[in-house]
Write a protein that holds these residues in place. Structure first.
Motif, short mmCIF file in Angstrom:
data_model
loop_
_atom_site.label_atom_id
_atom_site.label_comp_id
_atom_site.label_asym_id
_atom_site.label_seq_id
_atom_site.Cartn_x
_atom_site.Cartn_y
_atom_site.Cartn_z
N PRO A 28 0.80 -1.22 0.00
CA PRO A 28 0.00 0.00 0.00
C PRO A 28 0.84 1.27 0.00
N ALA A 29 2.04 1.23 0.58
CA ALA A 29 2.88 2.42 0.63
C ALA A 29 3.53 2.70 -0.72
N ARG A 30 3.59 1.70 -1.60
CA ARG A 30 4.22 1.87 -2.91
C ARG A 30 3.31 1.31 -4.00
N PRO A 31 2.22 2.00 -4.34
CA PRO A 31 1.30 1.48 -5.35
C PRO A 31 1.93 1.47 -6.73
N PHE A 32 1.54 0.49 -7.52
CA PHE A 32 1.97 0.39 -8.91
C PHE A 32 1.09 1.33 -9.73
N SER A 33 1.71 2.14 -10.59
CA SER A 33 0.96 3.13 -11.37
C SER A 33 1.26 2.98 -12.85
N VAL A 34 0.22 3.18 -13.68
CA VAL A 34 0.36 3.19 -15.13
C VAL A 34 -0.18 4.52 -15.62
N GLN A 35 0.66 5.29 -16.33
CA GLN A 35 0.24 6.56 -16.91
C GLN A 35 -0.23 6.28 -18.34
N SER A 36 -1.45 6.72 -18.67
CA SER A 36 -2.01 6.55 -20.01
C SER A 36 -2.66 7.86 -20.41
N GLY A 37 -1.97 8.63 -21.24
CA GLY A 37 -2.50 9.94 -21.61
C GLY A 37 -2.65 10.79 -20.37
N ARG A 73 -4.59 2.14 -24.43
CA ARG A 73 -4.82 3.51 -24.90
C ARG A 73 -4.87 3.48 -26.42
N ASP A 74 -5.98 3.98 -26.99
CA ASP A 74 -6.11 3.97 -28.45
C ASP A 74 -5.58 5.28 -29.02
N THR A 75 -5.64 5.40 -30.34
CA THR A 75 -5.11 6.58 -31.02
C THR A 75 -5.95 7.82 -30.81
N ALA A 76 -7.17 7.67 -30.32
CA ALA A 76 -8.04 8.82 -30.05
C ALA A 76 -7.88 9.31 -28.62
N ASP A 77 -6.80 8.89 -27.94
CA ASP A 77 -6.51 9.29 -26.56
C ASP A 77 -7.57 8.82 -25.58
N LYS A 78 -8.15 7.68 -25.88
CA LYS A 78 -9.12 7.04 -24.99
C LYS A 78 -8.39 5.91 -24.27
N THR A 79 -8.59 5.82 -22.97
CA THR A 79 -7.96 4.77 -22.16
C THR A 79 -9.03 3.81 -21.67
N GLU A 80 -8.77 2.52 -21.85
CA GLU A 80 -9.67 1.47 -21.39
C GLU A 80 -8.96 0.70 -20.28
N LYS A 100 -13.12 4.37 -8.97
CA LYS A 100 -12.64 3.10 -8.43
C LYS A 100 -13.27 1.97 -9.22
N LEU A 101 -12.45 1.06 -9.70
CA LEU A 101 -12.93 -0.10 -10.44
C LEU A 101 -12.56 -1.36 -9.67
N SER A 102 -13.46 -2.32 -9.66
CA SER A 102 -13.23 -3.59 -8.97
C SER A 102 -13.24 -4.73 -9.99
N ALA A 103 -12.90 -5.92 -9.53
CA ALA A 103 -12.85 -7.10 -10.41
C ALA A 103 -14.14 -7.21 -11.21
N GLY A 104 -13.99 -7.40 -12.52
CA GLY A 104 -15.14 -7.53 -13.40
C GLY A 104 -15.64 -6.22 -13.96
N ASP A 105 -14.95 -5.12 -13.65
CA ASP A 105 -15.34 -3.81 -14.18
C ASP A 105 -14.49 -3.44 -15.39
N ILE A 106 -15.09 -2.62 -16.25
CA ILE A 106 -14.37 -2.01 -17.36
C ILE A 106 -14.65 -0.51 -17.28
N GLY A 107 -13.61 0.27 -17.47
CA GLY A 107 -13.76 1.72 -17.45
C GLY A 107 -13.19 2.31 -18.73
N ILE A 108 -13.90 3.26 -19.30
CA ILE A 108 -13.44 3.97 -20.50
C ILE A 108 -13.26 5.43 -20.10
N PHE A 109 -12.05 5.93 -20.29
CA PHE A 109 -11.73 7.29 -19.89
C PHE A 109 -11.13 8.04 -21.08
N GLY A 110 -11.51 9.28 -21.25
CA GLY A 110 -11.00 10.09 -22.36
C GLY A 110 -11.55 11.48 -22.25
N ASN A 111 -11.89 12.06 -23.39
CA ASN A 111 -12.39 13.43 -23.42
C ASN A 111 -13.82 13.53 -22.90
#
Length: 174
Positions: A1-10, A25-32, A68-79
């Motif tokens: 918990p003191a050192r979370p793993f992070s992924v930067q996407s756009g 991350r697709d070419t339209a700067d959308k992150t899934e 916050k996403l949990s097991a079995g969730d999908i999130g789409i983030f972008g503009n």
């Protein structure tokens, strides 16, 4: 918990602690983000930079809030506003098949399918007509098997192709 793993996407930062997940991350700067196990938090970030000369990572400044996403969730983030939904087991397996060198298409347009395949090869595909782009395809393909894909498209979907060189293939309807 003191050192979370992070992924930067756009403009988004996905932080996890002890989980199994996928970030695309697709070419339209959308992150899934797909969460297979555990929980992740997705936040917008600013000022993220990597200095290649100094081999230093400047940590991102996290914006307030996040999803916050949990097991079995999908999130789409972008503009647009973030979309978080539950993903069924079959769709989860299809979306994560790339881990086993497979790409699964279930009614995708040929344009979208070839965009995915292009991520695993130097081959570029150019369409000769709009009808070919919009053709829907389904199947399981090996991620780097361009020749097998072309044979399948010709035999099952009436697609014609012309290899211009090692890196360019023209695609159209016969």
């Amino acid at each position: 918990p003191a050192r979370p793993f992070s992924v930067q996407s756009g403009a988004h930062l996905v932080q996890v602690v002890g989980t199994s997940f996928s970030v695309y991350r697709d070419t339209a700067d959308k992150t899934e983000v797909i969460v297979e196990e555990g929980t992740v938090r997705v936040k917008e970030s600013v000022d993220f930079a990597i200095s290649r000369e100094l081999d230093v990572v400047k940590p991102p400044t996290l914006m307030v809030g996040g999803d916050k996403l949990s097991a079995g969730d999908i999130g789409i983030f972008g503009n647009a506003a973030p979309l978080v939904d539950v993903i069924d087991h079959e769709s989860l397996g299809a979306r994560l098949a790339w881990r086993e060198g497979k790409l699964v298409f279930r009614g995708d347009t040929l344009e979208a399918a070839l965009a995915q395949i292009s991520r695993y090869t130097t081959t570029r595909f150019e369409f000769l007509d709009e009808k070919a782009k919009q053709l829907t395809v389904a199947g399981v393909f090996q991620s780097g098997d361009v020749e097998g894909l072309l044979r399948t498209l010709k035999a099952n979907f009436d697609i014609a192709y012309q290899r211009i060189d090692d890196d360019l293939i023209l695609i159209g309807i016969r």
